[in-house]
Design an enzyme around this catalytic site. Sequence first.
Site, mmCIF file in Angstrom:
data_model
loop_
_atom_site.group_PDB
_atom_site.id
_atom_site.type_symbol
_atom_site.label_atom_id
_atom_site.label_comp_id
_atom_site.label_asym_id
_atom_site.label_seq_id
_atom_site.Cartn_x
_atom_site.Cartn_y
_atom_site.Cartn_z
ATOM 1 N N ASP A 1 0.866 -1.183 0.000
ATOM 2 C CA ASP A 1 0.000 0.000 0.000
ATOM 3 C C ASP A 1 0.902 1.232 0.000
ATOM 4 O O ASP A 1 2.135 1.126 -0.139
ATOM 5 C CB ASP A 1 -1.027 -0.040 1.148
ATOM 6 N N HIS A 2 0.305 2.407 0.193
ATOM 7 C CA HIS A 2 1.090 3.652 0.103
ATOM 8 C C HIS A 2 2.162 3.730 1.192
ATOM 9 O O HIS A 2 3.180 4.386 1.007
ATOM 10 C CB HIS A 2 0.157 4.870 0.175
ATOM 11 N N GLY B 1 -2.012 -5.341 8.650
ATOM 12 C CA GLY B 1 -3.250 -5.292 7.854
ATOM 13 C C GLY B 1 -3.143 -6.099 6.577
ATOM 14 O O GLY B 1 -4.078 -6.815 6.188
ATOM 15 N N ARG C 1 5.446 -34.279 11.053
ATOM 16 C CA ARG C 1 4.692 -33.379 11.927
ATOM 17 C C ARG C 1 4.439 -32.018 11.310
ATOM 18 O O ARG C 1 3.346 -31.459 11.455
ATOM 19 C CB ARG C 1 5.351 -33.268 13.293
ATOM 20 N N HIS C 2 5.395 -31.488 10.588
ATOM 21 C CA HIS C 2 5.177 -30.161 9.998
ATOM 22 C C HIS C 2 4.174 -30.233 8.845
ATOM 23 O O HIS C 2 3.309 -29.362 8.716
ATOM 24 C CB HIS C 2 6.499 -29.556 9.536
ATOM 25 N N CYS D 1 2.899 -3.137 4.079
ATOM 26 C CA CYS D 1 2.043 -1.992 4.415
ATOM 27 C C CYS D 1 2.755 -1.248 5.552
ATOM 28 O O CYS D 1 3.961 -1.427 5.743
ATOM 29 C CB CYS D 1 0.612 -2.416 4.757
ATOM 30 N N GLY D 2 2.046 -0.423 6.288
ATOM 31 C CA GLY D 2 2.721 0.346 7.331
ATOM 32 C C GLY D 2 3.262 -0.538 8.439
ATOM 33 O O GLY D 2 4.418 -0.428 8.843
ATOM 34 N N THR D 3 2.409 -1.425 8.933
ATOM 35 C CA THR D 3 2.808 -2.327 10.017
ATOM 36 C C THR D 3 3.126 -3.738 9.538
ATOM 37 O O THR D 3 3.744 -4.515 10.275
ATOM 38 C CB THR D 3 1.662 -2.469 11.032
ATOM 39 N N GLY D 4 2.627 -4.090 8.372
ATOM 40 C CA GLY D 4 2.684 -5.474 7.891
ATOM 41 C C GLY D 4 1.498 -6.282 8.372
ATOM 42 O O GLY D 4 1.259 -7.394 7.880
ATOM 43 N N HIS E 1 8.816 -24.432 8.970
ATOM 44 C CA HIS E 1 7.742 -25.149 9.673
ATOM 45 C C HIS E 1 6.341 -24.888 9.131
ATOM 46 O O HIS E 1 5.490 -25.771 9.214
ATOM 47 C CB HIS E 1 7.756 -24.781 11.166
HETATM 48 C C1 RB5 Z 1 -2.029 2.908 6.294
HETATM 49 O O1 RB5 Z 1 -1.936 4.166 6.854
HETATM 50 C C2 RB5 Z 1 -1.837 1.849 7.367
HETATM 51 O O2 RB5 Z 1 -2.962 1.766 8.155
HETATM 52 C C3 RB5 Z 1 -1.516 0.525 6.729
HETATM 53 O O3 RB5 Z 1 -0.392 0.657 5.923
HETATM 54 C C4 RB5 Z 1 -1.207 -0.627 7.663
HETATM 55 O O4 RB5 Z 1 -0.291 -0.269 8.631
HETATM 56 C C5 RB5 Z 1 -2.339 -1.364 8.200
HETATM 57 O O5 RB5 Z 1 -2.193 -2.420 8.834
#
Ligand code: RB5
Length: 146
Positions: free
Chosen positions: A7-8, A69, A132-133, A64-67, A97
């Site tokens: 995303d952006h 979402g 197992r895996h 994304c910003g956090t990975g 695994h």
């Molecule tokens: C976008 O601003 C942000 O919400 C998105 O990139 C992400 O971090 C969501 O999980």
Amino acid sequence: MIGIGNDHAGVELKKEIIRYFEENGIAYTDYGCYEGEKCDYPDAAKTVCEKVVDGTCERAILICGTGVGISISANKIHGIRAACCSDYYSAKYTRLHNDANVLCMGGRVVGAGLAVELVNVFLNTEFEGGGRHSARVAKIMALEED
Ligand code: RB5
């Protein structure tokens, strides 16, 4: 072929990953989004993950910003096992695994140097397989049928 999408909030980190791909001769397809665009992470996840499911891409990288979402979104798509990682051990063991086929990272969480290491180990580690895996991964996939 490795798919990459974002995303952006993932544009800048993606550029660094693409630089690593190009320096190492790794074939990739960039599914966007690009500088100056706004893009919702579920849309980016869907576009790229469909290319993994249909076999166009062997694995994919999503940012994304956090990975978070984008990984939640990716894991809604049948056939996808997406792992959101910000440490080396997890990026390695999710291949060994979990046979993860998508690596998600946060462009606002990990720096470029670490991100390249995560991508490198993710792409160069094979699923350990074995009883197992394989059985546990089969159970993960069976959850799609519930
Ligand atoms: C976008 O601003 C942000 O919400 C998105 O990139 C992400 O971090 C969501 O999980």
